[in-house]
Design a protein around this motif. Structure first.
Motif, PDB file in Angstrom:
ATOM      1  N   THR A   1      19.350  30.897   0.106  1.00 56.28           N
ATOM      2  CA  THR A   1      18.766  30.804  -1.231  1.00 56.28           C
ATOM      3  C   THR A   1      19.122  32.072  -1.986  1.00 56.28           C
ATOM      4  O   THR A   1      18.694  33.158  -1.618  1.00 56.28           O
ATOM      5  CB  THR A   1      17.229  30.667  -1.140  1.00 56.28           C
TER       6      THR A   1
ATOM      7  N   ASN B   1      21.117  28.022  -7.074  1.00 59.43           N
ATOM      8  CA  ASN B   1      20.088  28.630  -6.246  1.00 59.43           C
ATOM      9  C   ASN B   1      20.496  28.508  -4.782  1.00 59.43           C
ATOM     10  O   ASN B   1      20.672  29.508  -4.082  1.00 59.43           O
ATOM     11  CB  ASN B   1      18.735  27.955  -6.499  1.00 59.43           C
ATOM     12  N   LEU B   2      20.734  27.280  -4.323  1.00 53.50           N
ATOM     13  CA  LEU B   2      21.175  27.078  -2.940  1.00 53.50           C
ATOM     14  C   LEU B   2      22.618  27.558  -2.796  1.00 53.50           C
ATOM     15  O   LEU B   2      23.472  27.260  -3.630  1.00 53.50           O
ATOM     16  CB  LEU B   2      21.087  25.602  -2.566  1.00 53.50           C
TER      17      LEU B   2
END
Lengths: 330, 330
Positions: free
Chosen positions: A125, A116-117
């Motif tokens: 994101t 995600n990051l």
């Protein structure tokens, strides 16, 4: 006689104990690592507002290889995230516009869709946000967003591809759609069936004895506090005090964010030297030793390093087969 | 009555003549161009001392995409001869090491195997000799030959590929073998079945009426004195007095070699803007007009330019399908 009996009993005892140990060792391996690792899913998560379609994958593949997205006309996503080289450029830090170097090592694009990051400091994101960064960064592709759109829209041959990828949109050639298409292509860059995955699915010989021992060691040492799950990385930021780069604190200015970096994936790690956000570890052995010192406060033995590296080397998955796409001339 | 008869006769006469012209035009097209053009052969010539094998093609493909053949580690053959972009970089002159520019436009690698003389000034004979140039050139990949060999030999994963490509050689990782493998891969970069080839094979609608008219015009104007045969180029050096680059004379110092450049191929020419050795013509229209002035000493009409460009645009063949090869990590 008594002596002989004792000797026999001792020998039998040793044999029993040995057998027990062997049995225990064979049984124990799955136990020790159970629940720590997981196989890579077949497909990564897809954001609701950017569904995957074959047309969008194709457009994204084209844009991923499109050097005209850079100010110079020679740098594409693929320049630094080279699919020939494990999705990286195998340089300490990338050479971008004007041969300038950025401060950080290019992370692999392979399986990045499971994170995600994004970026070493996790400041973005999702892949859609990530893809917009390097195009505009002065030391990377150095192309302002509006000029990128202008250049792509100026290549008439692109319009039908954007229309097919973003049907119904009146003006589909936008910067966010460029990023959406690239992110969609990147979601196909998955490397299944590495040694660990096959082992976890029951192919017990998919990991060598050395690799299995390494797997146990990283569990016992506690490396798996961060390197666990399907990506062998929690995918979150953790402190890594190594070098002068302040990590997320460079972005936020917060003291709490100092030295915070995203935990690197171990998948395909043997393809992506040099290591760390600064590319300062030339080999896997170097990287493992440094992690021991920095994160575990101990000097790993040469034996430990050997077995851990054997495990890490078993994590090369099947590379995606990607054709060079033909790009519209004008 | 007499007047009417004359009118009728004139009308009938005009109709007959018109019909004759139409018939003549339809018949004449193959006649006018007969023997001037030829279809691209299925395969290019192969030197006796460098036979093609699947193993050598694969190794050559790997080396063609190998950025570690450059001093910086980011420039490969594919950087400037990009198969996404018609085998060129679509820049007036390439950006090489340190973002320096060479003096000349990168010629396409597509079908280059059909040429004997290589480079704009024809200073190399054959692809094997050509491939050695850009690796070493300071403004291109900037890698001395001995260091190139050292670097490739230092990547242990390459050895089996060289052994398979050059069986029986005790020490197969040499600079000439690197060039031989790259040249062998390049011999697969052929683009068959463009509009002209299909037309010449009897598909009369493979060329539009505009393209057919353009084909006649280039014959009638005499462009085909140089642009003929399967490559639509004699493949030899001809004088082209345009700009200050002295062509082959830069190499030989001979006055007779001044402004001598290899005749460019028309195959896929609509994919390879900008044009000429100096990349000074941004579009096909520009290039055609300039050739009219420089080589034919005449200003072509807008109509002539239109039809010639229609013909040139019909010369896009089928692009070779090339996978990104996985390169050994170390």
């Amino acid at each position: 006689m008594r002596k002989t009996l004792i000797v026999v009993l001792v020998v039998v005892g040793v044999m029993l104990v040995s057998t027990g140990i062997v049995l225990y060792a064979q049984e124990a391996r799955p136990q020790v690592t159970q629940g720590v690792f997981a196989t890579l899913p077949d497909a990564p998560p897809v954001p609701e507002d950017n569904p995957m379609t074959p047309e969008k994958i194709l457009l994204g593949q084209m844009l991923y290889f499109e050097p005209r997205l850079s100010a110079s006309g020679v740098i594409s996503c693929h320049t630094c995230h080279n699919l020939s080289l494990g999705g990286t450029d195998r340089l300490p830090s990338s050479l971008g516009h004007n041969f300038e170097t950025g401060g950080r090592n290019a992370p692999t694009v392979l399986n990045a869709a499971f994170f995600n990051l994004q970026f070493w400091d996790g400041r973005a994101t999702g892949l859609e946000e990530q893809a917009q960064g390097p195009i505009q960064a002065g030391v990377e592709m150095a192309m302002p967003a509006d000029l990128a759109v202008e250049r792509i829209a100026g290549i008439e041959g692109y319009l039908p591809y954007f229309q097919a990828a973003f049907p119904g949109e009146e003006n589909p050639i936008t910067f966010i759609n460029i990023a959406r298409a690239i992110a969609t292509f990147e979601r196909t860059l998955i490397t299944p069936n590495d040694g660990l995955d096959r082992y976890l699915r029951g192919e017990t010989d998919a990991l060598s004895a050395d690799a299995q021992r390494g797997m146990e060691i990283v569990v016992q040492l506690g490396c798996v506090a961060c390197h666990q799950g399907p990506m062998l990385s929690l995918g979150v930021l953790m402190p890594f005090r190594h070098g002068e780069d302040l990590g997320l604190a460079n972005v936020t200015g917060q003291e709490a964010d100092q030295f915070m970096f995203r935990v690197a994936t171990w998948r395909n790690v043997s393809l992506t030297a040099p290591y760390f956000h600064d590319g300062s570890a030339a080999t896997l052995e170097d990287a493992v030793r440094t992690m021991g010192v920095v994160q575990l406060q101990r000097d790993l033995t040469e034996e430990e390093v050997f077995y851990i590296v054997a495990f890490l080397e078993s994590l090369e998955g099947e590379m995606p087969v990607v054709n060079i796409p033909a790009l519209p001339a004008d």
